[in-house]
Design a protein around this motif. Structure first.
Motif, PDB file in Angstrom:
ATOM      1  N   ARG A 201       0.825  -1.205   0.000  1.00 34.36           N
ATOM      2  CA  ARG A 201       0.000   0.000   0.000  1.00 34.36           C
ATOM      3  C   ARG A 201       0.864   1.261   0.000  1.00 34.36           C
ATOM      4  NH1 ARG A 201      -3.726  -2.500   4.182  1.00 34.36           N
ATOM      5  NH2 ARG A 201      -5.524  -3.244   3.034  1.00 34.36           N
ATOM      6  N   ALA A 202       2.046   1.170   0.590  1.00 31.49           N
ATOM      7  CA  ALA A 202       2.905   2.340   0.701  1.00 31.49           C
ATOM      8  C   ALA A 202       3.765   2.555  -0.539  1.00 31.49           C
ATOM      9  CB  ALA A 202       3.803   2.206   1.937  1.00 31.49           C
ATOM     10  N   GLN A 203       3.763   1.623  -1.474  1.00 37.21           N
ATOM     11  CA  GLN A 203       4.638   1.713  -2.627  1.00 37.21           C
ATOM     12  C   GLN A 203       4.020   2.554  -3.734  1.00 37.21           C
ATOM     13  OE1 GLN A 203       5.379  -2.437  -3.557  1.00 37.21           O
ATOM     14  NE2 GLN A 203       7.354  -2.348  -2.544  1.00 37.21           N
ATOM     15  N   GLY A 204       4.907   3.138  -4.556  1.00 36.17           N
ATOM     16  CA  GLY A 204       4.460   3.891  -5.711  1.00 36.17           C
ATOM     17  C   GLY A 204       4.147   2.978  -6.880  1.00 36.17           C
ATOM     18  N   ALA A 205       3.694   3.588  -7.994  1.00 38.41           N
ATOM     19  CA  ALA A 205       3.258   2.807  -9.149  1.00 38.41           C
ATOM     20  C   ALA A 205       4.383   1.930  -9.697  1.00 38.41           C
ATOM     21  CB  ALA A 205       2.746   3.753 -10.225  1.00 38.41           C
ATOM     22  N   ALA A 206       5.607   2.470  -9.787  1.00 39.44           N
ATOM     23  CA  ALA A 206       6.717   1.691 -10.336  1.00 39.44           C
ATOM     24  C   ALA A 206       7.035   0.489  -9.455  1.00 39.44           C
ATOM     25  CB  ALA A 206       7.949   2.574 -10.488  1.00 39.44           C
ATOM     26  N   ASP A 207       7.023   0.678  -8.142  1.00 36.50           N
ATOM     27  CA  ASP A 207       7.305  -0.430  -7.228  1.00 36.50           C
ATOM     28  C   ASP A 207       6.216  -1.498  -7.294  1.00 36.50           C
ATOM     29  OD1 ASP A 207       9.712   0.619  -6.177  1.00 36.50           O
ATOM     30  OD2 ASP A 207       8.578   1.957  -4.880  1.00 36.50           O
TER      31      ASP A 207
ATOM     32  N   ASP B 160       8.987   4.802 -15.720  1.00 34.47           N
ATOM     33  CA  ASP B 160       8.488   6.177 -15.663  1.00 34.47           C
ATOM     34  C   ASP B 160       7.106   6.297 -16.302  1.00 34.47           C
ATOM     35  OD1 ASP B 160      10.919   6.736 -14.570  1.00 34.47           O
ATOM     36  OD2 ASP B 160      11.753   7.728 -16.338  1.00 34.47           O
ATOM     37  N   GLU B 161       6.834   5.449 -17.287  1.00 33.18           N
ATOM     38  CA  GLU B 161       5.574   5.541 -18.008  1.00 33.18           C
ATOM     39  C   GLU B 161       4.398   4.965 -17.223  1.00 33.18           C
ATOM     40  OE1 GLU B 161       6.080   3.798 -21.845  1.00 33.18           O
ATOM     41  OE2 GLU B 161       7.698   5.166 -22.420  1.00 33.18           O
ATOM     42  N   VAL B 162       4.677   4.169 -16.184  1.00 32.60           N
ATOM     43  CA  VAL B 162       3.591   3.616 -15.373  1.00 32.60           C
ATOM     44  C   VAL B 162       2.859   4.739 -14.647  1.00 32.60           C
ATOM     45  CG1 VAL B 162       3.001   1.995 -13.526  1.00 32.60           C
ATOM     46  CG2 VAL B 162       4.890   1.474 -15.081  1.00 32.60           C
ATOM     47  N   GLU B 163       3.611   5.662 -14.075  1.00 25.82           N
ATOM     48  CA  GLU B 163       3.011   6.819 -13.400  1.00 25.82           C
ATOM     49  C   GLU B 163       2.203   7.656 -14.390  1.00 25.82           C
ATOM     50  OE1 GLU B 163       2.225   9.324 -10.130  1.00 25.82           O
ATOM     51  OE2 GLU B 163       3.400   7.475 -10.096  1.00 25.82           O
ATOM     52  N   GLN B 164       2.715   7.833 -15.598  1.00 25.41           N
ATOM     53  CA  GLN B 164       1.997   8.609 -16.608  1.00 25.41           C
ATOM     54  C   GLN B 164       0.679   7.932 -16.995  1.00 25.41           C
ATOM     55  OE1 GLN B 164       4.748   9.218 -19.877  1.00 25.41           O
ATOM     56  NE2 GLN B 164       6.387   9.832 -18.481  1.00 25.41           N
ATOM     57  N   LEU B 165       0.703   6.609 -17.124  1.00 21.97           N
ATOM     58  CA  LEU B 165      -0.529   5.890 -17.446  1.00 21.97           C
ATOM     59  C   LEU B 165      -1.524   5.994 -16.298  1.00 21.97           C
ATOM     60  CD1 LEU B 165      -2.179   4.094 -19.298  1.00 21.97           C
ATOM     61  CD2 LEU B 165      -0.966   2.093 -18.357  1.00 21.97           C
ATOM     62  N   ALA B 166      -1.042   5.926 -15.058  1.00 23.41           N
ATOM     63  CA  ALA B 166      -1.937   6.068 -13.913  1.00 23.41           C
ATOM     64  C   ALA B 166      -2.622   7.428 -13.925  1.00 23.41           C
ATOM     65  CB  ALA B 166      -1.155   5.878 -12.606  1.00 23.41           C
ATOM     66  N   ALA B 167      -1.862   8.481 -14.232  1.00 17.83           N
ATOM     67  CA  ALA B 167      -2.460   9.826 -14.310  1.00 17.83           C
ATOM     68  C   ALA B 167      -3.499   9.902 -15.426  1.00 17.83           C
ATOM     69  CB  ALA B 167      -1.353  10.852 -14.514  1.00 17.83           C
ATOM     70  N   ARG B 168      -3.220   9.263 -16.536  1.00 20.83           N
ATOM     71  CA  ARG B 168      -4.181   9.261 -17.651  1.00 20.83           C
ATOM     72  C   ARG B 168      -5.473   8.553 -17.249  1.00 20.83           C
ATOM     73  NH1 ARG B 168      -3.234   6.550 -23.682  1.00 20.83           N
ATOM     74  NH2 ARG B 168      -5.085   7.491 -24.665  1.00 20.83           N
ATOM     75  N   ILE B 169      -5.343   7.451 -16.506  1.00 15.52           N
ATOM     76  CA  ILE B 169      -6.525   6.717 -16.050  1.00 15.52           C
ATOM     77  C   ILE B 169      -7.346   7.561 -15.083  1.00 15.52           C
ATOM     78  CG2 ILE B 169      -7.288   4.733 -14.685  1.00 15.52           C
ATOM     79  CD1 ILE B 169      -4.800   3.241 -15.807  1.00 15.52           C
ATOM     80  N   VAL B 170      -6.675   8.263 -14.177  1.00 13.10           N
ATOM     81  CA  VAL B 170      -7.390   9.142 -13.231  1.00 13.10           C
ATOM     82  C   VAL B 170      -8.183  10.198 -13.996  1.00 13.10           C
ATOM     83  CG1 VAL B 170      -7.081  10.915 -11.450  1.00 13.10           C
ATOM     84  CG2 VAL B 170      -5.817   8.755 -11.306  1.00 13.10           C
ATOM     85  N   ALA B 171      -7.555  10.800 -15.003  1.00 15.56           N
ATOM     86  CA  ALA B 171      -8.239  11.827 -15.795  1.00 15.56           C
ATOM     87  C   ALA B 171      -9.442  11.242 -16.526  1.00 15.56           C
ATOM     88  CB  ALA B 171      -7.279  12.462 -16.787  1.00 15.56           C
ATOM     89  N   TRP B 172      -9.293  10.044 -17.080  1.00 17.90           N
ATOM     90  CA  TRP B 172     -10.393   9.386 -17.792  1.00 17.90           C
ATOM     91  C   TRP B 172     -11.562   9.069 -16.856  1.00 17.90           C
ATOM     92  CZ3 TRP B 172     -12.534   4.477 -17.302  1.00 17.90           C
ATOM     93  CH2 TRP B 172     -13.415   4.081 -18.302  1.00 17.90           C
ATOM     94  N   ILE B 173     -11.236   8.585 -15.663  1.00 12.44           N
ATOM     95  CA  ILE B 173     -12.285   8.287 -14.684  1.00 12.44           C
ATOM     96  C   ILE B 173     -13.105   9.543 -14.392  1.00 12.44           C
ATOM     97  CG2 ILE B 173     -12.693   7.693 -12.252  1.00 12.44           C
ATOM     98  CD1 ILE B 173     -10.359   5.694 -12.513  1.00 12.44           C
ATOM     99  N   GLY B 174     -12.421  10.687 -14.332  1.00 15.79           N
ATOM    100  CA  GLY B 174     -13.109  11.939 -14.050  1.00 15.79           C
ATOM    101  C   GLY B 174     -13.846  12.537 -15.243  1.00 15.79           C
ATOM    102  N   GLY B 175     -13.752  11.894 -16.397  1.00 16.20           N
ATOM    103  CA  GLY B 175     -14.471  12.360 -17.568  1.00 16.20           C
ATOM    104  C   GLY B 175     -13.598  13.001 -18.614  1.00 16.20           C
ATOM    105  N   GLY B 176     -12.292  13.015 -18.390  1.00 18.70           N
ATOM    106  CA  GLY B 176     -11.376  13.583 -19.362  1.00 18.70           C
ATOM    107  C   GLY B 176     -11.063  12.615 -20.477  1.00 18.70           C
ATOM    108  N   PRO B 177     -10.168  12.982 -21.404  1.00 15.87           N
ATOM    109  CA  PRO B 177      -9.840  12.127 -22.547  1.00 15.87           C
ATOM    110  C   PRO B 177      -9.023  10.909 -22.123  1.00 15.87           C
ATOM    111  CG  PRO B 177      -8.475  14.105 -22.539  1.00 15.87           C
ATOM    112  CD  PRO B 177      -9.488  14.278 -21.454  1.00 15.87           C
TER     113      PRO B 177
END
Length: 300
Positions: A17-23, A283-300
């Motif tokens: 739970r304490a780890q980041g996306a890459a870990d 590095d791209e795992v964090e970027q994909l996570a951000a993209r998913i968050v934006a999509w969940i909120g209704g973004g592209p």
């Protein structure tokens, strides 16, 4: 479905739970989930993600928000592998393939390599045997490529009785020994690294507790390599969906495509796809996570 441990390199859930996306990507890449035998990885994700439940197929499902539109995002948990097909009198195992490999060289990449047999009582080390160079001297070499039909797995037993004492039984899953390797500038090499990293991005996105537009059903699907059972169960029980994002998901046939609404395919750039050293940029795992968050909120 076996209840034995299906994980390698496990950590306490509190540490995960304490780890980041890459870990998390590295940790998931160290786990084994042969198609049809994903139970332990499912157990880990249900514990890791608040509000997660198992559906009737055994997939992990997290539902965000309510109302229209109803959308889904799906990441496959499973991987191609083998099960024990027979135990020979001399103590060797023969195998049967499970799932759909991405490469016709899948069997050859296992020849001579370390394997893990997952039993009800835990993991057993093994190796895919190779022909003896001493016994084949002076004989014609085989002309056919190595396949699963040629495979003999050595578990250190000299008889079928010794195999039984190790707790190994028919239909126990078998896969490559997992040893994820980080190298270079944030590179990760492991079997199914692209799939595991994509699922790690979804885990990270859900842990941020994003606010959704309408209803979003996030699913870590089982048996994607066996007739898409996890995905079809999701659609039949939670659908229909106006849009479905597929993360690192295998090719769908038309029947399945017609059942999931508008399809978007996302994933990570993968080097050496389908090989035991499939490689992704962490590095791209964090970027994909951000993209998913934006999509969940209704973004592209």
């Amino acid at each position: 479905m076996r209840l034995g441990l299906m994980l390698a390199l496990t950590l306490p859930v509190a540490t995960l739970r304490a780890q980041g996306a890459a870990d998390v990507a590295v940790r998931l890449a160290g786990m084994t989930a042969v198609s049809g035998f994903e139970r332990a990885m499912v157990d880990t994700l249900v514990t890791l993600l608040p509000g997660a439940v198992r559906d009737r197929a055994g997939s992990v499902v997290v539902t965000l928000g309510s109302g229209a539109p109803a959308r889904a995002i799906v990441c496959p948990l499973d991987e191609p592998g083998y099960v024990v097909g027979n135990v020979l009198a001399e103590g060797f195992l023969t195998l049967r393939r499970v799932g759909t490999p991405a490469s016709p060289l899948f069997d050859q990449w296992h020849e001579g390599h370390r394997l893990t047999v997952w039993t009800r009582s835990g993991a057993r080390d093994a190796v895919m045997a190779i022909p003896s160079t001493h016994l084949t001297r002076g004989r014609a070499l085989p002309t056919d490529a190595f396949s699963v039909d040629d495979a003999h797995v050595d578990v250190g037993a000299a008889s079928a009785a010794e195999v039984a004492r190790l707790g190994i039984a028919l239909i126990d899953p078998v896969a490559l020994h997992k040893a994820p390797h980080r190298y270079g500038r944030a590179l990760l090499a492991a079997p199914e690294a692209g799939r595991r990293a994509a699922c790690a991005a979804l885990v990270d996105a859900l842990r941020r507790r994003p606010t959704s537009r309408g209803t979003v059903v996030a699913t870590f699907a089982v048996e994607s390599g066996i007739r898409h059972r996890g995905l079809l169960t999701l659609v039949n029980s939670r659908g229909p969906f106006s849009e479905t994002v597929l993360l690192a998901y295998p090719t769908l046939d038309r029947r399945v495509e017609q059942s999931v609404g508008k399809i978007a395919r996302w994933g990570l750039a993968v080097r050496y796809p389908g090989t035991p050293v499939e490689t992704v940029q962490l590095d791209e795992v964090e970027q994909l996570a951000a993209r998913i968050v934006a999509w969940i909120g209704g973004g592209p």
